[in-house]
Design a protein around this motif. Structure first.
Motif, PDB file in Angstrom:
ATOM      1  N   UNK A  83       0.829  -1.213   0.000  1.00 56.62           N
ATOM      2  CA  UNK A  83       0.000   0.000   0.000  1.00 56.62           C
ATOM      3  C   UNK A  83       0.860   1.259   0.000  1.00 56.62           C
ATOM      4  N   UNK A  84       1.886   1.264   0.827  1.00 58.08           N
ATOM      5  CA  UNK A  84       2.749   2.438   0.932  1.00 58.08           C
ATOM      6  C   UNK A  84       3.545   2.661  -0.354  1.00 58.08           C
ATOM      7  N   UNK A  85       3.996   1.584  -0.973  1.00 54.12           N
ATOM      8  CA  UNK A  85       4.718   1.678  -2.254  1.00 54.12           C
ATOM      9  C   UNK A  85       3.850   2.382  -3.297  1.00 54.12           C
ATOM     10  N   UNK A  86       2.599   1.954  -3.400  1.00 57.74           N
ATOM     11  CA  UNK A  86       1.676   2.565  -4.362  1.00 57.74           C
ATOM     12  C   UNK A  86       1.462   4.040  -4.036  1.00 57.74           C
ATOM     13  N   UNK A  87       1.237   4.330  -2.747  1.00 55.01           N
ATOM     14  CA  UNK A  87       1.039   5.722  -2.336  1.00 55.01           C
ATOM     15  C   UNK A  87       2.245   6.570  -2.720  1.00 55.01           C
ATOM     16  N   UNK A  88       3.440   6.104  -2.374  1.00 52.02           N
ATOM     17  CA  UNK A  88       4.643   6.897  -2.622  1.00 52.02           C
ATOM     18  C   UNK A  88       4.929   7.070  -4.109  1.00 52.02           C
ATOM     19  N   UNK A  89       4.720   6.030  -4.891  1.00 53.15           N
ATOM     20  CA  UNK A  89       4.909   6.171  -6.339  1.00 53.15           C
ATOM     21  C   UNK A  89       3.973   7.236  -6.892  1.00 53.15           C
ATOM     22  N   UNK A  90       2.714   7.189  -6.493  1.00 51.44           N
ATOM     23  CA  UNK A  90       1.748   8.189  -6.955  1.00 51.44           C
ATOM     24  C   UNK A  90       2.105   9.582  -6.442  1.00 51.44           C
ATOM     25  N   UNK A  91       2.485   9.679  -5.182  1.00 49.16           N
ATOM     26  CA  UNK A  91       2.810  10.973  -4.583  1.00 49.16           C
ATOM     27  C   UNK A  91       4.006  11.621  -5.284  1.00 49.16           C
ATOM     28  N   UNK A  92       5.042  10.832  -5.513  1.00 54.26           N
ATOM     29  CA  UNK A  92       6.248  11.388  -6.129  1.00 54.26           C
ATOM     30  C   UNK A  92       6.047  11.775  -7.589  1.00 54.26           C
ATOM     31  N   UNK A  93       5.018  11.222  -8.216  1.00 48.21           N
ATOM     32  CA  UNK A  93       4.721  11.562  -9.610  1.00 48.21           C
ATOM     33  C   UNK A  93       3.635  12.619  -9.735  1.00 48.21           C
ATOM     34  N   UNK A  94       3.257  13.210  -8.620  1.00 50.54           N
ATOM     35  CA  UNK A  94       2.191  14.217  -8.642  1.00 50.54           C
ATOM     36  C   UNK A  94       2.781  15.601  -8.377  1.00 50.54           C
TER      37      UNK A  94
END
Length: 153
Positions: free
Chosen positions: A40-51
């Motif tokens: 879950x955190x991996x998905x969150x961080x990938x999305x966050x860093x690409x936003x």
């Protein structure tokens, strides 16, 4: 010590630090599944860093992240007669224990405060723990009127 915005290469360390931060302050969570959390955190961080909505500031010492602060920009509805700037929500403020009480957290926060000013964000909001209140006060933060909350049942 390098204070910078997080990058994709930092995700594994950020996941581990989020886990450690949670367990440090709430040991009842240590029995949770690390694998589920990691996914879950991996998905969150990938999305966050690409936003352009999330900005994760880190302090790195010899390629090891030792402190971080997460900022989410909240965009406001424009108003006639004024330029509308977003405000910043600060969360997940953490420094690993062996780097605490030496001014590192204040250095990271100072970097963020300058970034806030440079980008003309309207203000920063943070909900500190009782233990962290003095940290924010010494860095120029003041108590504000408590917001109202709604919890759906």
């Amino acid at each position: 010590m390098d204070i910078r915005l997080a990058e994709a290469r930092d995700i594994t360390q950020l996941i581990e630090m989020r886990w450690d931060n949670t367990i440090e302050f709430d040991e009842s969570k240590k029995d949770a599944s690390y694998e589920e959390f990691e996914k879950e955190c991996q998905t969150f961080l990938e999305n966050a860093l690409n936003s352009n909505q999330w900005f994760i500031w880190v302090a790195e010492d010899n390629k090891r992240i030792v402190s971080h602060i997460y900022i989410e920009l909240i965009h406001k509805v424009p108003r006639p007669g004024r330029v509308t700037h977003p405000f910043a929500y600060m969360t997940n403020v953490y420094t690993i224990p062996e780097y605490r009480n030496g001014g590192l957290g204040s250095n990271v926060l100072s970097t963020i405060n300058n970034w806030i000013k440079e980008n003309k964000y309207e203000f920063v909001i943070v909900w500190p723990s009782d233990e962290a209140t003095n940290y924010y006060k010494k860095n120029g933060y003041v108590h504000c009127t408590e917001p109202m909350e709604y919890y759906p049942s």
